[in-house]
Design a protein around this motif. Sequence first.
Motif, PDB file in Angstrom:
ATOM      1  N   ASP A 178       0.843  -1.198   0.000  1.00 54.05           N
ATOM      2  CA  ASP A 178       0.000   0.000   0.000  1.00 54.05           C
ATOM      3  C   ASP A 178       0.880   1.250   0.000  1.00 54.05           C
ATOM      4  O   ASP A 178       1.678   1.456   0.916  1.00 54.05           O
ATOM      5  CB  ASP A 178      -0.904  -0.015   1.246  1.00 54.05           C
ATOM      6  N   ALA A 230       0.208   4.414   0.403  1.00 53.70           N
ATOM      7  CA  ALA A 230      -0.030   5.407   1.462  1.00 53.70           C
ATOM      8  C   ALA A 230       0.704   5.005   2.739  1.00 53.70           C
ATOM      9  O   ALA A 230       1.339   5.837   3.391  1.00 53.70           O
ATOM     10  CB  ALA A 230      -1.527   5.535   1.723  1.00 53.70           C
ATOM     11  N   ARG A 231       0.643   3.738   3.064  1.00 55.85           N
ATOM     12  CA  ARG A 231       1.359   3.282   4.268  1.00 55.85           C
ATOM     13  C   ARG A 231       2.862   3.362   4.069  1.00 55.85           C
ATOM     14  O   ARG A 231       3.608   3.745   4.966  1.00 55.85           O
ATOM     15  CB  ARG A 231       0.967   1.839   4.590  1.00 55.85           C
ATOM     16  N   LYS A 238       4.688   6.912   4.513  1.00 49.95           N
ATOM     17  CA  LYS A 238       4.654   7.577   5.821  1.00 49.95           C
ATOM     18  C   LYS A 238       6.066   7.801   6.388  1.00 49.95           C
ATOM     19  O   LYS A 238       6.858   6.881   6.442  1.00 49.95           O
ATOM     20  CB  LYS A 238       3.848   6.707   6.795  1.00 49.95           C
ATOM     21  N   GLU A 242      -0.103  14.397  -3.815  1.00 42.09           N
ATOM     22  CA  GLU A 242      -0.904  13.929  -2.672  1.00 42.09           C
ATOM     23  C   GLU A 242      -0.162  12.831  -1.894  1.00 42.09           C
ATOM     24  O   GLU A 242      -0.057  12.881  -0.665  1.00 42.09           O
ATOM     25  CB  GLU A 242      -2.241  13.409  -3.193  1.00 42.09           C
ATOM     26  N   LYS A 243       0.379  11.874  -2.635  1.00 43.32           N
ATOM     27  CA  LYS A 243       1.097  10.779  -1.959  1.00 43.32           C
ATOM     28  C   LYS A 243       2.398  11.290  -1.365  1.00 43.32           C
ATOM     29  O   LYS A 243       2.792  10.867  -0.268  1.00 43.32           O
ATOM     30  CB  LYS A 243       1.367   9.640  -2.952  1.00 43.32           C
ATOM     31  N   LEU A 254       2.382  12.629   2.155  1.00 40.67           N
ATOM     32  CA  LEU A 254       2.348  11.707   3.304  1.00 40.67           C
ATOM     33  C   LEU A 254       3.744  11.495   3.885  1.00 40.67           C
ATOM     34  O   LEU A 254       3.889  11.026   5.013  1.00 40.67           O
ATOM     35  CB  LEU A 254       1.784  10.350   2.872  1.00 40.67           C
TER      36      LEU A 254
END
Lengths: 337, 436
Positions: free
Chosen positions: A225, A227-228, A231, A266-267, A270
């Motif tokens: 993933d 998004a994860r 981080k 956007e990504k 993060l």
Amino acid sequence: MTAQDSPTRSLQLTEEGQLRHFLTLDGLNRALLTDILDTADSFIEVGERSIKKVPLLRGRTVVNLFFESSTRTRSTFELAAKRLSADVLNLDINTSATSKGESLSDTLLNLEAMASDMFVVRHSQSGAPHFIAESVTPGVAIINAGDGRHAHPTQAMLDMLTIRQHKGRFEGLKVAIVGDVLHSRVARSQIRALQELGVAQVRVIAPATLLPRDVEALGCRVEYDMARGMKDLDVVIMLRLQKERMEGALLPSEREFYRLYGLNQEKLGLADPECIVMHPGPINRGVEIESAVADGPQSVILDQVTNGIAIRMAVMSMAMGGQMADRNRQSAERNAL
Amino acid sequence: MSVTSKQSSTDLALVGGRLATTDEAVTLVIRDGRIASVGRPEPDQQAKQTVDISGCLISPGFVDLCCNLREPGNGQKGNIASESRAAAHGGFTTLCASPETSPVNDSGAVTNLILDVSAKRSSVRILPIGAITRGLEGELLSDMAGLSGAGCIALGNGSRPVSNARVLRRCMAYAQTFGLTVMFSPENRALAADGYAHDGLVASRLGLLGIPEVAETAAVMEMLLLAEETGVRLHLSQLSCARSVDMLNDARQRGIAVTADVAMHQLLFTDLALAGFDSRYHVRPPLRGESDRLALIAGVRDGVIDAITSQHLPHDSAAKQAPLAATEPGLSTIETTLSMGLMLVERGELSRQQLCRALTEGPASVIGRHAVIEPGAPADLCVFDPGASWTPSARTLCSVGLHHPFPSGSAPAVSLPGVVRLTLCNGESVWSSETD
């Protein structure tokens, strides 16, 4: 198998631990990698002079032996050799003897007969530079400019130089490599370099079809993933998606890949606000990265290109130094008998 | 080993040796090509020739279920004379010859040619395996009855899979009609794709194209189900995966008539051997991980795997002089198989009895024969000194293929345990370390 007991270690290092060939980062310790980075740092200034030359390889013949097409890597190797004052021969193997059926071994014998001192090798098959290093006469240095899926050690080292320039350190960094890790020789070398230089965490972010078997055992954290995976990142390295691979049922479409794993603002938001964005090139805009990010303030992609020349100068001069040291030692041993 | 001659009615007596399986000291008397007696350790006064084999062990001659002789066809890689001599040097007296010749052994004519050449030039007994599909192409059934009639002891497709399951099923059913054993190397070609190394950490790290274990296990399962349905006698050649051994065991428990073998190098090496891109270890199936290696050894130990083969595949040097992916798979092993086995014995991974069984009785029973030391049996024998050692090199090897699995060239020479002192085939000396 640990890096230290890699069978390649004795092939590419002299008894004193100097580079003799530069085939892979496996078996090279942090001190040597740091030495390469420091030497490259000292060569950056050469590119800023009006006369961009140093005489370290004067009188030496460097042959660019590219069995696979490449523009950027070959150009930077050629520039690096010329800045070291070497004579450079570029061989387009696609129109040469091997395409007429001559074996690689015979091609090498002919090139050696021309008294070459160094081969810069790119080949589509993993391990080809190893085979060449084992086959050539002692005294000829082999530099790996990318072999199959195996290694692209100069690319990884220029990436490390870029990271050190922008972050000032490796310790504590979180770095992610995103995309087609399965087919990427760059990723394999980057993973090895990042770990040896002491980063806190290496993540690989990709769908399962684009990850090598047992990649966790290489010391990576796997994230499916994006998004994860993004981080708290300090560095994100995007890989080129090899479009031809999609025909092998590895991905449903470019569009789906971009939606899930393409890097956009956007990504990137993060990650840590100071996160730098890297890409070994060539970039597929809109497939693995959006233009606003590739050209944005966090992108260091053009710095990577500039650093490529300095790293290649460093590696070529160090390998030639190792070959000379080998030759001097053997000569001294002969005289002692 | 010393030899004395005397005019007598008995052909040959071997004195001073011990049976490899039981360590029992015996005198072996051989007459007219057969074992005449296995007696007390006393000199045979009647022997025409007495050979003192003190310090040596006596085993039935080894039986190889998978050997590539390269003839007819690939003369630059070997021929029946050179490879059978290599086999005799390795202690083998019976070789099952792969149908992968040129032309393919898919007709009685080619089988006859192989047998004719063997009769004239072979040091040991050659038993051809016929091609189960024409040209080994996996599409049309071969003339199985004709092949069998010409002398093929089994049918198989060499190292090439029959990818079409419908054809495979019909191959098995047709072979079953004639009571023939079928031998297949299980590999799902679609899953193996272009791979040439075990799909594990070493391949991931070196960027080698992997062959996943499931490429073998999926094929094993398919073959077991089809064998169960057709009732054919199935032999699975060259297993490489732990899971295959489990499936084999389960199938036997269910009463399926299935046997299996493993190549000796699979028991000794793992995919780590490829870590330096050494093309010698490019073999098919690929060398797998340590857990697979241990499971294969356990399979041999428990008798689930019937036989150890050499999987001897001689090449000319050009075939291995290229980057790994461009080299041809295969090792030249028939002369080092015993030494590799003795290394496993030294490590305690196999007993000497288990090793000998897997090189003699096990493979012999797969092809419906016997490999025993008892009165009346053919005098096919291997006499070896387990305490002696030797170094494989171009000077000491007989095979055309010099790509044996041990350090060579500029690397320090390796000393291997076990020297074959004498090989007898039908009572005739086909290898003697004193004269060769």
